[in-house]
Design an enzyme around this catalytic site. Structure first.
Site, PDB file in Angstrom:
ATOM      1  N   ASN A 195       0.828  -1.209   0.000  1.00 37.69           N
ATOM      2  CA  ASN A 195       0.000   0.000   0.000  1.00 37.69           C
ATOM      3  C   ASN A 195       0.864   1.262   0.000  1.00 37.69           C
ATOM      4  O   ASN A 195       1.957   1.294   0.558  1.00 37.69           O
ATOM      5  CB  ASN A 195      -1.024   0.005   1.142  1.00 37.69           C
ATOM      6  CG  ASN A 195      -0.449  -0.262   2.515  1.00 37.69           C
ATOM      7  OD1 ASN A 195       0.530  -0.968   2.665  1.00 37.69           O
ATOM      8  ND2 ASN A 195      -1.076   0.316   3.536  1.00 37.69           N
ATOM      9  N   GLU A 252       0.344   5.178   0.679  1.00 41.07           N
ATOM     10  CA  GLU A 252      -0.565   6.206   1.198  1.00 41.07           C
ATOM     11  C   GLU A 252      -0.158   7.593   0.722  1.00 41.07           C
ATOM     12  O   GLU A 252       0.901   7.792   0.125  1.00 41.07           O
ATOM     13  CB  GLU A 252      -0.599   6.121   2.732  1.00 41.07           C
ATOM     14  CG  GLU A 252      -1.204   4.798   3.192  1.00 41.07           C
ATOM     15  CD  GLU A 252      -1.459   4.715   4.692  1.00 41.07           C
ATOM     16  OE1 GLU A 252      -0.935   5.549   5.449  1.00 41.07           O
ATOM     17  OE2 GLU A 252      -2.190   3.786   5.089  1.00 41.07           O
ATOM     18  N   CYS A 284      -4.126   0.752  -2.625  1.00 43.30           N
ATOM     19  CA  CYS A 284      -4.021  -0.493  -1.866  1.00 43.30           C
ATOM     20  C   CYS A 284      -2.982  -1.424  -2.480  1.00 43.30           C
ATOM     21  O   CYS A 284      -2.685  -1.341  -3.685  1.00 43.30           O
ATOM     22  CB  CYS A 284      -5.361  -1.221  -1.854  1.00 43.30           C
ATOM     23  SG  CYS A 284      -6.588  -0.483  -0.781  1.00 43.30           S
ATOM     24  N   GLU A 328      -3.113  -4.603  -3.268  1.00 46.12           N
ATOM     25  CA  GLU A 328      -3.595  -5.472  -4.350  1.00 46.12           C
ATOM     26  C   GLU A 328      -3.634  -4.700  -5.669  1.00 46.12           C
ATOM     27  O   GLU A 328      -3.263  -5.214  -6.730  1.00 46.12           O
ATOM     28  CB  GLU A 328      -5.013  -5.982  -4.043  1.00 46.12           C
ATOM     29  CG  GLU A 328      -5.154  -6.765  -2.748  1.00 46.12           C
ATOM     30  CD  GLU A 328      -5.461  -5.895  -1.527  1.00 46.12           C
ATOM     31  OE1 GLU A 328      -4.892  -4.802  -1.391  1.00 46.12           O
ATOM     32  OE2 GLU A 328      -6.272  -6.335  -0.704  1.00 46.12           O
ATOM     33  N   CYS A 383     -10.209  -5.026   0.430  1.00 44.97           N
ATOM     34  CA  CYS A 383     -11.309  -4.056   0.507  1.00 44.97           C
ATOM     35  C   CYS A 383     -12.213  -4.192  -0.720  1.00 44.97           C
ATOM     36  O   CYS A 383     -11.885  -4.883  -1.698  1.00 44.97           O
ATOM     37  CB  CYS A 383     -10.756  -2.636   0.629  1.00 44.97           C
ATOM     38  SG  CYS A 383     -10.161  -1.965  -0.933  1.00 44.97           S
ATOM     39  N   CYS A 397     -10.645  -3.225  -4.086  1.00 41.29           N
ATOM     40  CA  CYS A 397      -9.697  -4.230  -4.577  1.00 41.29           C
ATOM     41  C   CYS A 397     -10.418  -5.463  -5.113  1.00 41.29           C
ATOM     42  O   CYS A 397      -9.971  -6.076  -6.082  1.00 41.29           O
ATOM     43  CB  CYS A 397      -8.702  -4.613  -3.487  1.00 41.29           C
ATOM     44  SG  CYS A 397      -7.533  -3.275  -3.185  1.00 41.29           S
TER      45      CYS A 397
HETATM   46  N1  THU Z   1      -5.330  -1.518   2.430  1.00 42.00           N
HETATM   47  C1  THU Z   1      -4.803  -2.258   1.422  1.00 42.00           C
HETATM   48  O1  THU Z   1      -3.667  -2.025   0.980  1.00 42.00           O
HETATM   49  N2  THU Z   1      -5.553  -3.243   0.893  1.00 42.00           N
HETATM   50  C2  THU Z   1      -6.805  -3.574   1.304  1.00 42.00           C
HETATM   51  O2  THU Z   1      -7.455  -4.407   0.689  1.00 42.00           O
HETATM   52  C3  THU Z   1      -7.362  -2.937   2.506  1.00 42.00           C
HETATM   53  C4  THU Z   1      -6.653  -1.720   2.991  1.00 42.00           C
HETATM   54  C5  THU Z   1      -4.545  -0.408   2.995  1.00 42.00           C
HETATM   55  C6  THU Z   1      -5.057   0.959   2.674  1.00 42.00           C
HETATM   56  C7  THU Z   1      -4.487   1.793   3.807  1.00 42.00           C
HETATM   57  O3  THU Z   1      -3.196   2.229   3.425  1.00 42.00           O
HETATM   58  C8  THU Z   1      -4.357   0.820   4.961  1.00 42.00           C
HETATM   59  O4  THU Z   1      -4.522  -0.486   4.415  1.00 42.00           O
HETATM   60  C9  THU Z   1      -5.369   1.030   6.075  1.00 42.00           C
HETATM   61  O5  THU Z   1      -6.659   1.060   5.556  1.00 42.00           O
END
Ligand code: THU
Length: 143
Positions: free
Chosen positions: A44, A46, A55, A57, A96, A99
């Site tokens: 991920n 940010e 994210c 994925e 999520c 994704c």
């Molecule tokens: N996140 C992912 O990378 N993948 C997911 O499927 C769920 C959430 C990340 C996004 C954010 O940087 C952190 O997890 C907290 O939500």
């Protein structure tokens, strides 16, 4: 546990360590198994404008696409957790909603109900995309 799946989950755990997640401190890694046995990873990414976050994925799948390997994706592993606790959660780390939609594009392109191995403290739990996103919107919906 299949050796290949264990390796894929470990690759996701390792990828999570590359996350740029200074806002949530929640590090996620994704590892894609390609049809030639290669593994493509992502983590991920940010942003100070929180909603811009990418994210793990999505990063991994975009990476595979730009390497010309979108149609070669066969399986996905996801791992995550707070810094120092990656892969140690009692329950599986789930992709999520956004994704799941991104994975659906791959599932439809490859005509495969992609297995998604979600890591937790004692290993991983495997879900298939059809369980994660039933009745989804995909390429066929545009016809
Ligand atoms: N996140 C992912 O990378 N993948 C997911 O499927 C769920 C959430 C990340 C996004 C954010 O940087 C952190 O997890 C907290 O939500």
């Amino acid at each position: 546990m299949s050796v290949t799946t264990t390796r894929l989950v470990q690759a996701a755990i390792d990828a999570a360590k590359t996350a740029y997640a200074p806002y949530s401190n929640f590090h996620v890694g994704a590892a894609l198994l390609l049809d030639n046995g290669q593994i493509v990873t992502g983590s991920n990414f940010e942003n100070a404008s929180y909603g811009m976050t990418l994210c793990a994925e999505t990063v991994a799948i975009s990476k595979a696409n730009s390497d010309g390997q979108l149609r070669a994706i066969r399986e996905i592993a996801v791992a995550g957790g707070l810094v120092g606790q990656i892969g140690t959660g009692a329950g599986p780390i789930m992709p999520c909603g956004r994704c799941r939609q991104i994975i659906k594009e791959v599932a439809d392109l490859t005509q495969s109900d992609i297995p998604v191995h979600c890591a937790h403290a004692t290993g991983y739990t495997t879900f298939h995309l059809s369980e994660l996103l039933p009745h989804g919107f995909g390429p066929a919906s545009l016809k």
